[in-house]
Motif scaffolding. Structure first.
Motif, PDB file in Angstrom:
ATOM      1  N   GLU A  49       0.839  -1.213   0.000  1.00 43.13           N
ATOM      2  CA  GLU A  49       0.000   0.000   0.000  1.00 43.13           C
ATOM      3  C   GLU A  49       0.865   1.251   0.000  1.00 43.13           C
ATOM      4  O   GLU A  49       0.621   2.199  -0.740  1.00 43.13           O
ATOM      5  N   LEU A 106      -5.980   0.607  -2.947  1.00 44.82           N
ATOM      6  CA  LEU A 106      -4.850   1.551  -2.991  1.00 44.82           C
ATOM      7  C   LEU A 106      -5.286   3.000  -2.806  1.00 44.82           C
ATOM      8  O   LEU A 106      -4.553   3.811  -2.252  1.00 44.82           O
ATOM      9  N   VAL A 109      -5.499   4.477   0.944  1.00 43.65           N
ATOM     10  CA  VAL A 109      -4.330   4.401   1.825  1.00 43.65           C
ATOM     11  C   VAL A 109      -3.979   5.772   2.417  1.00 43.65           C
ATOM     12  O   VAL A 109      -4.016   6.780   1.726  1.00 43.65           O
TER      13      VAL A 109
END
Ligand SMILES: Cc1ncc(CN)c(N)n1
Length: 225
Positions: A49, A106, A109
């Motif tokens: 991540e 993603l 994050v």
């Protein structure tokens, strides 16, 4: 360049001078846990991540290196950096695919401080007052740390889990190693032609990158505490 002459380059000298820090950055417990197969999958996902977002900033930095390649440099030099940008594009695509596999979101994050610090440092390096010699040396070292780290996970006695083999091959393959050697040659040539002040600036950046890479791995192991 023969092996002996290669050892006398500035990059080789700085690697020797910072041997302890370099070893800490390339033999981190996070990497060792991949190598010995004990890695916690949450740590791996956590690293992924954060790294995806780092790589996005890295692209901007490498674009700045590309712009700084001297116009009178051989065509090959520009090609090597351009190849680096292309490799990062494929790195980003790979991250997205892997994220799907690991069910990582993603876009959700939150960047952690060590990642933010590293990205801020890359932004500093993107500025015009960072000479080409320092910038290309930084680029080489950033790629080298990943290459040297992940190469160890492909050694014969490594117990890298099957699901992580594509990850370690991305940076630990002989092709990636060859690419870091090409970058090293560019860095050494640029440093040879640089002024004393520029060399000193590059040397400081060299150490800072190793520190930031080390902190990045520390952050990756954060989930287990
Ligand atoms: C922190 C870090 N350093 C280097 C790389 C290799 N491009 C990376 N993906 N992330």
């Amino acid at each position: 360049m023969s092996g002996q002459l290669e050892n006398r380059t500035l990059t080789a000298e700085w690697l020797r001078q910072n041997h302890e820090l370099y070893t800490a950055a390339t033999n981190h417990s996070f990497i060792k846990s991949i190598r010995d197969g004990t890695i916690d999958v949450n740590n791996f996902k956590h690293w992924m991540e954060q790294d995806y977002h780092f790589v996005r900033e890295l692209v901007r930095f490498v674009a700045s290196v590309l712009q700084k390649v001297p116009r009178n440099a051989p065509e090959h030099d520009l090609d090597v950096i351009l190849g680096g940008l292309t490799a990062l594009e494929s790195e980003i695509t790979w991250f997205r695919k892997e994220a799907n596999f690991w069910q990582i979101f993603l876009e959700r994050v939150t960047l952690l401080q060590p990642n933010k610090d590293y990205c801020e440092f890359l932004k500093e390096l993107e500025r015009e007052d960072t000479p080409y010699a320092a910038a290309v040396t930084a680029f080489w070292l950033i790629e080298l740390v990943y290459c040297a780290s992940f190469m160890s996970c492909l050694e014969e006695d490594a117990k890298t889990p099957y699901e992580l083999v594509s990850t370690v091959k991305r940076w630990g393959s002989p092709e990636f190693h060859q690419y870091t050697l090409s970058l090293k040659k560019l860095a050494d040539k640029a440093l040879e032609n640089a002024s004393d002040a520029e060399q000193k600036q590059a040397q400081k950046i060299f150490v800072r990158i190793l520190e930031l890479e080390l902190k990045f791995w520390d952050m990756a192991g954060f989930v287990l505490g």
